[in-house]
Scaffold this active site. Structure first.
Site, PDB file in Angstrom:
ATOM      1  N   PRO A   1       0.825  -1.215   0.000  1.00  0.00           N
ATOM      2  CA  PRO A   1       0.000   0.000   0.000  1.00  0.00           C
ATOM      3  C   PRO A   1       0.854   1.258   0.000  1.00  0.00           C
ATOM      4  CG  PRO A   1      -0.930  -1.611   1.491  1.00  0.00           C
ATOM      5  CD  PRO A   1       0.373  -2.184   1.010  1.00  0.00           C
ATOM      6  N   CYS A   2       0.492   2.203  -0.853  1.00  0.00           N
ATOM      7  CA  CYS A   2       1.376   3.335  -1.090  1.00  0.00           C
ATOM      8  C   CYS A   2       0.712   4.676  -0.805  1.00  0.00           C
ATOM      9  CB  CYS A   2       1.848   3.311  -2.543  1.00  0.00           C
ATOM     10  SG  CYS A   2       0.502   3.155  -3.745  1.00  0.00           S
TER      11      CYS A   2
END
Length: 387
Positions: A84-85
């Site tokens: 997840p960014c």
């Protein structure tokens, strides 16, 4: 390294619906496992990768023993994933203290314990910003400390047959001490030295070729793409193909005065909307980045939003790749996915490097990856070279 008779295997962490896995399978890899915490995404992954095992859960609570129970003692040639960014995103809050950032450590935990030959990490371009310099340095140092030679490059999906200008940061790593091989552009950009390549694929091409499968079009219910807001429906009727409203002259050119936005343009930052409103796609060009919202773009000629299938085709998903869940869940899966044709190009580059290593007497000269963040940042956006 693989052998000529062994199938090149991989596991996909943070797999989502399976865009990365789909592309790697196109390149000739075999998917052993997909892991994600999103139930609808794992349902989509499972139905489109029936030979692979799946785990739906938080990676922080999953052990390597659980993975081994599912895939046995098979050697894992590649581990890929897009942790997840949101914390690194240039669109979001860009909070480098976001707890989701530390899921990188979980990815590294599995790499260290399972020791794949190669790794792929996909993330947003914001990861290379100066604000995230400490995070980038930590990622590179951790990978080097567990024995991987790592390179970082920003790739644009439209260079690889995807009708979408989607740029992503791609980490490639190998444990053989050699430079990683990135795929060279396969389709042209606006740079003169790429003119010898074929023209980039377009939205029109995608919809002509990737919507229908054996007489059926999946995830294409037009009723879900209608515009509920009456004023918005009136406005979009006046917008030409490929156009939208971001500046006051756009509004004056396309909308009648009675449909103008009730705003003071001079009080807006830079006298413009932050994002273009009423943005119609153009059939003769590639699309901007497809994101997770179905209300971002409009059909080129019809007065409606896109369907999930139209968005999936722009992302280069094949027409027999079916998405599960609600329309909102389908859009989230599509918008978060790695475009399969980009993943295919990455897989082919890894197989090419693997073949070179198999055919050589030694692993070649080692690469000094401690060249400094400034040098990494300078090289990352060079689309013209492959290594």
């Amino acid at each position: 390294m693989t052998t000529s008779t062994a199938k090149t295997t991989f596991i996909d962490l943070f797999s989502g619906a399976g865009g990365m896995s789909c592309g790697l399978e196109m390149a000739g890899f075999e998917c052993l496992l997909g892991v994600d915490f999103d139930k609808s995404a794992i349902q989509t992954f499972q139905n489109n990768h029936p030979q692979a095992e799946t785990i739906c859960g938080d990676l922080r609570e999953i052990s390597t023993e659980q993975i081994r129970e599912l895939i046995g003692d098979r050697h894992i040639n590649l581990i890929c994933g897009g942790p997840p960014c949101q914390g690194f995103s240039t669109i979001g809050s860009n909070n480098n203290l976001d707890k989701r950032n530390f899921l990188f450590l979980e990815f590294l935990r599995f790499v260290e314990q399972l020791k794949p030959d190669y790794i792929i990490i996909e993330n947003v371009t914001g990861l290379l910003s100066r604000k995230n310099e400490n995070t980038l340095t930590s990622i590179l140092t951790c990978l080097q400390n567990i024995g991987y030679t790592v390179d970082v490059r920003v790739l644009s999906a439209h260079h690889y047959g995807v009708p979408e200008k989607r740029r992503r940061t791609i980490f490639l790593g190998n444990r053989f001490g050699v430079p990683n091989l990135y795929p060279s552009p396969q389709f042209q950009d606006n740079e003169p030295d790429l003119d010898f390549l074929p023209a980039a694929k377009t939205v029109g091409f995608a919809w002509e070729n990737w919507l229908e499968y054996q007489g059926k079009t999946y995830n294409h219910d037009l009723s879900t793409a209608q515009i509920p807001n009456h004023l918005e429906r009136q406005r979009i009727q006046h917008i030409p193909e490929g156009k939208g409203v971001r500046y006051q002259p756009d509004q004056q050119a396309y909308l009648p005065p009675e449909l103008w936005y009730d705003i003071d343009w001079e009080k807006l930052r830079e006298s413009r909307f932050r994002e273009t409103k009423l943005k119609r796609l153009a059939r003769d060009s590639y699309s901007p980045t497809i994101n997770t919202s179905r209300t971002t773009y409009y059909h080129p000629t019809e007065n409606r939003y896109l369907t999930p299938r139209e968005a999936a085709a722009i992302q280069s998903f094949p027409p027999n790749f079916i998405f599960y869940g609600t329309v909102t869940q389908q859009w989230r899966q599509i918008g978060n996915a790695v475009p399969p044709l980009l993943a295919k190009a990455l897989g082919e580059a890894i197989l090419k490097l693997d073949l070179k290593l198999d055919n050589s007497q030694n692993s070649g000269d080692s690469l000094n990856t401690e060249s400094g963040i400034e040098q990494i940042r300078a090289n990352a956006f060079n689309y013209k070279t492959s290594a």
